[in-house]
Design a protein around this motif. Structure first.
Motif, mmCIF file in Angstrom:
data_model
loop_
_atom_site.group_PDB
_atom_site.id
_atom_site.type_symbol
_atom_site.label_atom_id
_atom_site.label_comp_id
_atom_site.label_asym_id
_atom_site.label_seq_id
_atom_site.Cartn_x
_atom_site.Cartn_y
_atom_site.Cartn_z
ATOM 1 N N ARG A 1 0.783 -1.076 0.108
ATOM 2 C CA ARG A 1 0.024 -0.037 0.022
ATOM 3 C C ARG A 1 0.808 1.099 0.063
ATOM 4 N NH1 ARG A 1 -5.336 -0.711 0.831
ATOM 5 N NH2 ARG A 1 -6.119 -2.684 1.267
ATOM 6 N N ALA A 2 2.208 1.196 0.537
ATOM 7 C CA ALA A 2 3.039 2.384 0.481
ATOM 8 C C ALA A 2 3.762 2.423 -0.855
ATOM 9 C CB ALA A 2 3.746 2.194 1.890
ATOM 10 N N GLY A 3 3.636 1.515 -1.868
ATOM 11 C CA GLY A 3 4.375 1.561 -2.794
ATOM 12 C C GLY A 3 5.928 1.146 -2.794
ATOM 13 N N GLN A 4 6.053 0.338 -1.705
ATOM 14 C CA GLN A 4 7.466 0.028 -1.228
ATOM 15 C C GLN A 4 7.507 -1.472 -1.330
ATOM 16 O OE1 GLN A 4 8.564 1.422 2.689
ATOM 17 N NE2 GLN A 4 7.563 3.557 2.081
ATOM 18 N N PHE A 5 6.893 -2.164 -2.325
ATOM 19 C CA PHE A 5 6.979 -3.549 -2.555
ATOM 20 C C PHE A 5 7.424 -3.734 -3.998
ATOM 21 C CE2 PHE A 5 4.762 -7.862 -3.762
ATOM 22 C CZ PHE A 5 5.196 -8.369 -2.434
ATOM 23 N N VAL A 6 8.413 -4.849 -3.863
ATOM 24 C CA VAL A 6 8.998 -5.065 -5.357
ATOM 25 C C VAL A 6 8.387 -6.105 -6.004
ATOM 26 C CG1 VAL A 6 11.050 -5.779 -6.394
ATOM 27 C CG2 VAL A 6 11.402 -4.438 -4.465
ATOM 28 N N GLU A 7 7.603 -5.965 -7.128
ATOM 29 C CA GLU A 7 6.602 -6.795 -7.695
ATOM 30 C C GLU A 7 7.317 -7.690 -8.670
ATOM 31 O OE1 GLU A 7 3.508 -7.406 -7.478
ATOM 32 O OE2 GLU A 7 2.653 -5.823 -6.383
ATOM 33 N N ASP A 8 8.329 -7.183 -9.472
ATOM 34 C CA ASP A 8 9.082 -7.861 -10.508
ATOM 35 C C ASP A 8 10.350 -8.612 -10.050
ATOM 36 O OD1 ASP A 8 10.417 -5.839 -10.164
ATOM 37 O OD2 ASP A 8 10.554 -4.973 -12.181
ATOM 38 N N GLU A 9 10.399 -9.358 -9.081
ATOM 39 C CA GLU A 9 11.547 -10.002 -8.409
ATOM 40 C C GLU A 9 11.041 -11.452 -7.973
ATOM 41 O OE1 GLU A 9 14.630 -8.196 -6.442
ATOM 42 O OE2 GLU A 9 14.893 -6.436 -7.681
ATOM 43 N N PHE A 10 11.988 -12.362 -8.061
ATOM 44 C CA PHE A 10 11.912 -13.566 -7.301
ATOM 45 C C PHE A 10 13.028 -13.435 -6.200
ATOM 46 C CE2 PHE A 10 10.110 -15.259 -11.351
ATOM 47 C CZ PHE A 10 9.148 -15.714 -10.894
ATOM 48 N N ARG A 11 12.449 -13.304 -4.948
ATOM 49 C CA ARG A 11 13.458 -13.073 -3.833
ATOM 50 C C ARG A 11 13.511 -14.670 -3.013
ATOM 51 N NH1 ARG A 11 13.638 -6.770 -1.864
ATOM 52 N NH2 ARG A 11 14.200 -6.106 -3.775
ATOM 53 N N PHE A 12 14.639 -15.175 -3.129
ATOM 54 C CA PHE A 12 14.860 -16.454 -2.445
ATOM 55 C C PHE A 12 15.530 -16.212 -1.125
ATOM 56 C CE2 PHE A 12 14.234 -17.812 -6.434
ATOM 57 C CZ PHE A 12 13.459 -19.313 -6.473
#
Length: 591
Positions: free
Chosen positions: A413-424
């Motif tokens: 909601r704060a625009g601080q989320f990375v949508e286009d990565e796979f983070r293992f």
């Protein structure tokens, strides 16, 4: 020419113009444009456009046959006019003028449309799964699954692993779920168990000297359904290595997963190396042992700031804070919506304050915080002007669960989320044992075949609840893909590990006879893991539900609506298997 086809629908190009071809497939769609009939023909390879004019013997049947009828057509490949080229189709520059048609498979009225794809409830989709799998999204998902499995086999083989198969009919083993049991006809009163995992057999392969093993293994567990777990059966990339430690397993899997995810989703970045996060740290910083690292926000334990506080909502409770920086421009709805989300997770509410431009706190609970607490709080969470601070209070478990979910939602909601990565990440240092809350007994917390950190000395000298195991999970974007461990390969350490949870030596020998016997004859140190294939494909396909990447899954009640399983068997078959049924009483009002 072949009886059914000379080409597949998806392979025709301008190089085939003026060629005579034979195609076969399903009647996908139809358009009648004033005396010229256009039909899309579909097979596994793709779609090609057919064209028929009134002088063609195929014109009338093509105009009346139901969609999804299977047909064979003969015709000539034609180049489309430039204004009619379809750039969305690989075959979009050509069409086939039909001269002959044969119906190969008639089609009854459809229970739902294959094209266009309409929204259909899952029960109906699973009942007619063969139709559901014809729809483009589902068809592509299953083709993706096939390619992923082929790639996994190729990558493991290239690293020296042997593709070996282990038994499906075996003995029961404590893997953490209920077994599916198969009655033995030749041994009355005895049962086989379908494997929850090939755990003991893959360890026996290491003892047998095979060094590096893998298989795409079917596993069977009688457990409840979830969005990321299919009841009944699932598949995993099962692997084991001899003369290996934890980091050796990590090295292989990091390479394979990075290559796989990069190959199939080049549009998303796959970050490596994968961070190692101790289990206790994961619970403290993220509220879960399955952290979604696309949110970089972390929880902070601030319980000590409110110990003995007159603010009763926080006093003498476990309190964790979540600081979200750079939120000065967020409207009040940002706070209200996060509060509503927390309530959906089971919270009674979500307390918050925000830091103003002058460093002062405002918000619903600001008045309950004295100046000393305010200053300490800002120091603990690194608060600054524009920071929003959210609080959860209660038991450690409930606060972790609720605030762990709020952590991810707040970042989105704060625009601080990375949508286009796979983070293992790797979750490491799991506790070897835990206490059963109901009985108070000490139990294994993870895999009973794991090596305890510190070996025999730790088992004999430490409080069991303080012993860590060489166990690890691999997590990607908040989804656990697998658990693994360095195995306990020494009989005396295994006896002691099981003694702590109440097993006698005789019980260990009886329940794990094959494995423990093998360990007496020169067992190498070994370790392994088994990432879930279904979950991997689910992530690569961007599907929220695991059943969308399985060809014929059971429904949420573990039923196969297509084939009618589970099904009753007749009395003769029960007698042959030496079984008698003891059914639960029928509920009042039930048929």
């Amino acid at each position: 020419m072949h009886r059914y086809r000379s080409h597949t629908c998806g392979e025709l190009t301008t190089a085939d113009v003026d060629s005579e071809v034979r195609l076969a497939g399903w009647l996908h769609n139809r358009r009648d444009l004033g005396g010229v009939l256009f039909v899309d023909l579909r097979d596994n390879s793709g779609i090609v456009q057919l064209v028929a004019r009134p002088d063609s013997p195929a014109y009338e049947p093509l105009g009346s046959l139901p969609k999804e009828t299977v047909i064979r057509v003969d015709g000539r490949v034609l180049r489309r006019d430039p204004e009619n080229v379809n750039p969305d189709l690989p075959t979009g520059e050509v069409e086939v003028g039909v001269t002959e048609l044969e119906v190969l498979g008639t089609c009854d009225p459809l229970p739902f449309s294959v094209f266009p794809e309409e929204k259909v409830n899952e029960e109906l989709r699973l009942t007619y799964r063969f139709l559901d799998l014809r729809r483009q999204r589902m068809h592509e998902n299953i083709k993706l699954r096939s390619r992923v499995i082929a790639a996994l086999r190729e990558k493991m083989t290239a690293r020296g692993f042997l593709d070996l198969q282990t038994p499906i009919l075996s003995a029961t083993s404590p893997e953490g779920a209920r077994d599916y049991l198969v009655p033995s006809r030749n041994h009355p009163g005895k049962f086989y168990a379908l494997p929850q995992a090939p755990q003991q057999f893959k360890q026996l392969l290491m003892v047998s000297g095979f060094d590096r093993y893998f298989q795409i293994a079917p596993c069977f567990r009688d457990e409840d359904s979830r969005a990321d777990r299919s009841p009944g059966e699932f598949y995993q990339l099962d692997m084991e290595m001899s003369f290996a430690e934890q980091e050796d397993v990590f090295g292989v899997i990091e390479e394979v997963m990075t290559e796989l995810f990069t190959e199939f989703r080049p549009d998303r970045r796959t970050t490596s190396p994968f961070p190692r996060i101790p289990y206790a740290d994961a619970l403290a910083r993220y509220g879960t042992d399955k952290p979604d690292l696309r949110s970089e926000l972390e929880l902070v334990d601030v319980s000590h700031l409110f110990a003995g506080s007159p603010f009763r909502a926080f006093a003498d409770k476990h309190v964790r804070a979540l600081a979200v920086h750079d939120t000065a421009d967020q409207p009040r709805s940002f706070y209200d919506q996060l509060g509503a989300f927390a309530v959906e997770q089971g919270a009674q509410g979500l307390a918050w304050v925000k830091v103003g431009a002058d460093g002062a706190l405002s918000g619903p609970i600001a008045k309950f915080l004295d100046e000393e607490t305010r200053q300490k709080l800002l120091t603990e969470v690194q608060g600054k002007p524009g920071t929003a601070i959210f609080f959860g209070a209660g038991t450690v478990e409930e606060v972790g669960r609720i605030m762990g979910a709020v952590r991810v939602e707040a970042a989105k909601r704060a625009g601080q989320f990375v949508e286009d990565e796979f983070r293992f990440c790797w979750i490491v240092d799991f506790p070897m044992y835990e206490r059963n809350e109901e009985t108070g007994a000490i139990e294994f917390s993870h895999n009973p075949f794991s090596m305890p950190q510190g070996g025999m000395e730790a088992l004999r000298t430490k409080d069991p609840l303080e012993i860590k195991a060489w166990q690890y999970d691999i997590v990607c974007n908040g989804i656990e893909l697998s658990s693994g461990a360095v195995r306990n390969h020494q009989p005396e350490i295994m006896y002691e590990a099981f003694r702590i949870v109440g097993y006698t030596k005789e019980q260990v020998d009886a329940e794990f006879g094959g494995l423990i016997r093998a360990f007496h004859y020169g067992a190498p140190p070994h370790a392994g893991i088994a990432p879930g294939v279904d979950r991997i494909v689910m992530m690569l396909a961007d599907e929220p539900n695991i059943r969308e990447v399985i060809a014929f899954p059971l429904n949420q009640n573990a039923q196969d609506l297509l084939m009618g399983a589970p099904s009753p068997v007749d009395e003769a078959r029960l007698r042959e298997l030496h079984l008698a049924l003891r059914l639960p009483p029928t509920k009042k009002g039930s048929p």
